[in-house]
Design a protein around this motif. Structure first.
Motif, PDB file in Angstrom:
ATOM      1  N   ARG A   1      -5.092  -2.289  -7.088  1.00 25.89           N
ATOM      2  CA  ARG A   1      -4.592  -1.523  -8.237  1.00 25.89           C
ATOM      3  C   ARG A   1      -3.147  -1.104  -8.030  1.00 25.89           C
ATOM      4  O   ARG A   1      -2.360  -1.091  -8.974  1.00 25.89           O
ATOM      5  CB  ARG A   1      -5.475  -0.308  -8.487  1.00 25.89           C
ATOM      6  CG  ARG A   1      -6.854  -0.724  -9.026  1.00 25.89           C
ATOM      7  CD  ARG A   1      -7.685   0.449  -9.323  1.00 25.89           C
ATOM      8  NE  ARG A   1      -7.386   0.889 -10.685  1.00 25.89           N
ATOM      9  CZ  ARG A   1      -8.098   1.796 -11.318  1.00 25.89           C
ATOM     10  NH1 ARG A   1      -9.116   2.357 -10.731  1.00 25.89           N
ATOM     11  NH2 ARG A   1      -7.780   2.149 -12.539  1.00 25.89           N
ATOM     12  N   ILE A   2      -2.792  -0.778  -6.789  1.00 27.99           N
ATOM     13  CA  ILE A   2      -1.403  -0.417  -6.489  1.00 27.99           C
ATOM     14  C   ILE A   2      -0.498  -1.615  -6.734  1.00 27.99           C
ATOM     15  O   ILE A   2       0.561  -1.499  -7.366  1.00 27.99           O
ATOM     16  CB  ILE A   2      -1.264   0.095  -5.031  1.00 27.99           C
ATOM     17  CG1 ILE A   2      -1.944   1.459  -4.876  1.00 27.99           C
ATOM     18  CG2 ILE A   2       0.205   0.189  -4.621  1.00 27.99           C
ATOM     19  CD1 ILE A   2      -2.093   1.931  -3.446  1.00 27.99           C
ATOM     20  N   LYS A   3      -0.907  -2.780  -6.254  1.00 25.47           N
ATOM     21  CA  LYS A   3      -0.112  -3.994  -6.463  1.00 25.47           C
ATOM     22  C   LYS A   3       0.054  -4.280  -7.949  1.00 25.47           C
ATOM     23  O   LYS A   3       1.150  -4.613  -8.410  1.00 25.47           O
ATOM     24  CB  LYS A   3      -0.775  -5.193  -5.769  1.00 25.47           C
ATOM     25  CG  LYS A   3      -0.606  -5.209  -4.270  1.00 25.47           C
ATOM     26  CD  LYS A   3      -1.281  -6.428  -3.670  1.00 25.47           C
ATOM     27  CE  LYS A   3      -1.249  -6.367  -2.166  1.00 25.47           C
ATOM     28  NZ  LYS A   3      -1.976  -7.502  -1.549  1.00 25.47           N
ATOM     29  N   ALA A   4      -1.023  -4.157  -8.713  1.00 25.49           N
ATOM     30  CA  ALA A   4      -0.961  -4.431 -10.153  1.00 25.49           C
ATOM     31  C   ALA A   4      -0.044  -3.429 -10.861  1.00 25.49           C
ATOM     32  O   ALA A   4       0.740  -3.819 -11.739  1.00 25.49           O
ATOM     33  CB  ALA A   4      -2.367  -4.376 -10.748  1.00 25.49           C
ATOM     34  N   ALA A   5      -0.123  -2.150 -10.483  1.00 23.26           N
ATOM     35  CA  ALA A   5       0.729  -1.129 -11.100  1.00 23.26           C
ATOM     36  C   ALA A   5       2.189  -1.391 -10.774  1.00 23.26           C
ATOM     37  O   ALA A   5       3.053  -1.269 -11.656  1.00 23.26           O
ATOM     38  CB  ALA A   5       0.304   0.256 -10.618  1.00 23.26           C
ATOM     39  N   ARG A   6       2.498  -1.760  -9.542  1.00 19.23           N
ATOM     40  CA  ARG A   6       3.886  -2.056  -9.168  1.00 19.23           C
ATOM     41  C   ARG A   6       4.408  -3.294  -9.897  1.00 19.23           C
ATOM     42  O   ARG A   6       5.543  -3.326 -10.338  1.00 19.23           O
ATOM     43  CB  ARG A   6       3.991  -2.233  -7.654  1.00 19.23           C
ATOM     44  CG  ARG A   6       3.880  -0.927  -6.925  1.00 19.23           C
ATOM     45  CD  ARG A   6       4.033  -1.102  -5.436  1.00 19.23           C
ATOM     46  NE  ARG A   6       3.979   0.209  -4.792  1.00 19.23           N
ATOM     47  CZ  ARG A   6       3.754   0.389  -3.519  1.00 19.23           C
ATOM     48  NH1 ARG A   6       3.571  -0.651  -2.730  1.00 19.23           N
ATOM     49  NH2 ARG A   6       3.727   1.595  -3.000  1.00 19.23           N
ATOM     50  N   LYS A   7       3.562  -4.306 -10.024  1.00 18.32           N
ATOM     51  CA  LYS A   7       3.961  -5.531 -10.728  1.00 18.32           C
ATOM     52  C   LYS A   7       4.238  -5.217 -12.196  1.00 18.32           C
ATOM     53  O   LYS A   7       5.222  -5.691 -12.767  1.00 18.32           O
ATOM     54  CB  LYS A   7       2.861  -6.587 -10.600  1.00 18.32           C
ATOM     55  CG  LYS A   7       3.248  -7.910 -11.192  1.00 18.32           C
ATOM     56  CD  LYS A   7       2.160  -8.945 -10.968  1.00 18.32           C
ATOM     57  CE  LYS A   7       2.572 -10.281 -11.574  1.00 18.32           C
ATOM     58  NZ  LYS A   7       1.557 -11.296 -11.409  1.00 18.32           N
ATOM     59  N   ALA A   8       3.387  -4.396 -12.808  1.00 18.69           N
ATOM     60  CA  ALA A   8       3.577  -4.023 -14.210  1.00 18.69           C
ATOM     61  C   ALA A   8       4.888  -3.257 -14.383  1.00 18.69           C
ATOM     62  O   ALA A   8       5.593  -3.459 -15.383  1.00 18.69           O
ATOM     63  CB  ALA A   8       2.391  -3.196 -14.695  1.00 18.69           C
ATOM     64  N   ARG A   9       5.216  -2.384 -13.451  1.00 15.54           N
ATOM     65  CA  ARG A   9       6.484  -1.626 -13.533  1.00 15.54           C
ATOM     66  C   ARG A   9       7.672  -2.563 -13.419  1.00 15.54           C
ATOM     67  O   ARG A   9       8.683  -2.377 -14.096  1.00 15.54           O
ATOM     68  CB  ARG A   9       6.535  -0.566 -12.433  1.00 15.54           C
ATOM     69  CG  ARG A   9       5.900   0.732 -12.812  1.00 15.54           C
ATOM     70  CD  ARG A   9       6.368   1.873 -11.927  1.00 15.54           C
ATOM     71  NE  ARG A   9       6.322   1.575 -10.505  1.00 15.54           N
ATOM     72  CZ  ARG A   9       5.370   1.976  -9.672  1.00 15.54           C
ATOM     73  NH1 ARG A   9       4.372   2.702 -10.141  1.00 15.54           N
ATOM     74  NH2 ARG A   9       5.404   1.693  -8.410  1.00 15.54           N
ATOM     75  N   GLU A  10       7.585  -3.557 -12.538  1.00 17.53           N
ATOM     76  CA  GLU A  10       8.685  -4.506 -12.353  1.00 17.53           C
ATOM     77  C   GLU A  10       8.923  -5.343 -13.602  1.00 17.53           C
ATOM     78  O   GLU A  10      10.048  -5.733 -13.899  1.00 17.53           O
ATOM     79  CB  GLU A  10       8.400  -5.424 -11.167  1.00 17.53           C
ATOM     80  CG  GLU A  10       8.501  -4.743  -9.827  1.00 17.53           C
ATOM     81  CD  GLU A  10       8.029  -5.626  -8.682  1.00 17.53           C
ATOM     82  OE1 GLU A  10       7.678  -6.805  -8.906  1.00 17.53           O
ATOM     83  OE2 GLU A  10       8.014  -5.132  -7.533  1.00 17.53           O
TER      84      GLU A  10
END
Length: 139
Positions: free
Chosen positions: A128-137
């Motif tokens: 979930r952390i990876k997905a949230a960071r990818k979405a922010r990028e």
């Protein structure tokens, strides 16, 4: 993912009676000293002075957990955070303290000692952390 609330109490630590009274406020919503006192005394094995309840409600207000509003001759207290928001803040604080250890070996040893269910939760959190960071990028 539950976001970290913008509002934070001035002091997170609560004594046992403060925590009990805060739980009563969360349960009842807007309360008077009498509401809280009656709830505590509903247990026949409990004794607590009315003035002690007043003191704890004021202390919780000073710590930033409650707001007090005078309506007519009565004072009403309400929580400034929901119980869920308080749990998010406390979990964040505990995680920050854990990570402050700073030693990757200690943290890895802790993670290695977890049962399979807890390990799966940690993997899900990492994803979930990876997905949230990818979405922010991508914004």
């Amino acid at each position: 993912m539950a976001p970290l609330p913008e509002y934070r109490p001035k002091q997170l630590s609560l004594g046992p009676l403060e925590a009990e009274i805060l739980n009563i406020v969360w349960e009842l919503g807007s309360v008077t000293v009498k509401d809280v006192h009656d709830r505590i005394l509903a247990d026949p094995n409990r004794e607590l002075a009315y003035t002690s309840v007043t003191t704890v409600l004021r202390r919780l207000t000073d710590k930033g957990w409650l707001a007090c509003d005078k309506q007519g001759r009565a004072y009403y207290w309400q929580a400034l955070l929901t119980k869920k928001q308080a749990q998010v803040i406390k979990a964040h604080e505990q995680l920050q303290q854990f990570l402050a250890v700073g030693n990757p070996d200690v943290i890895a040893a802790f993670a290695d000692s977890l049962d399979e269910s807890a390990s799966e939760k940690i993997q899900a959190i990492a994803q979930r952390i990876k997905a949230a960071r990818k979405a922010r990028e991508e914004e």
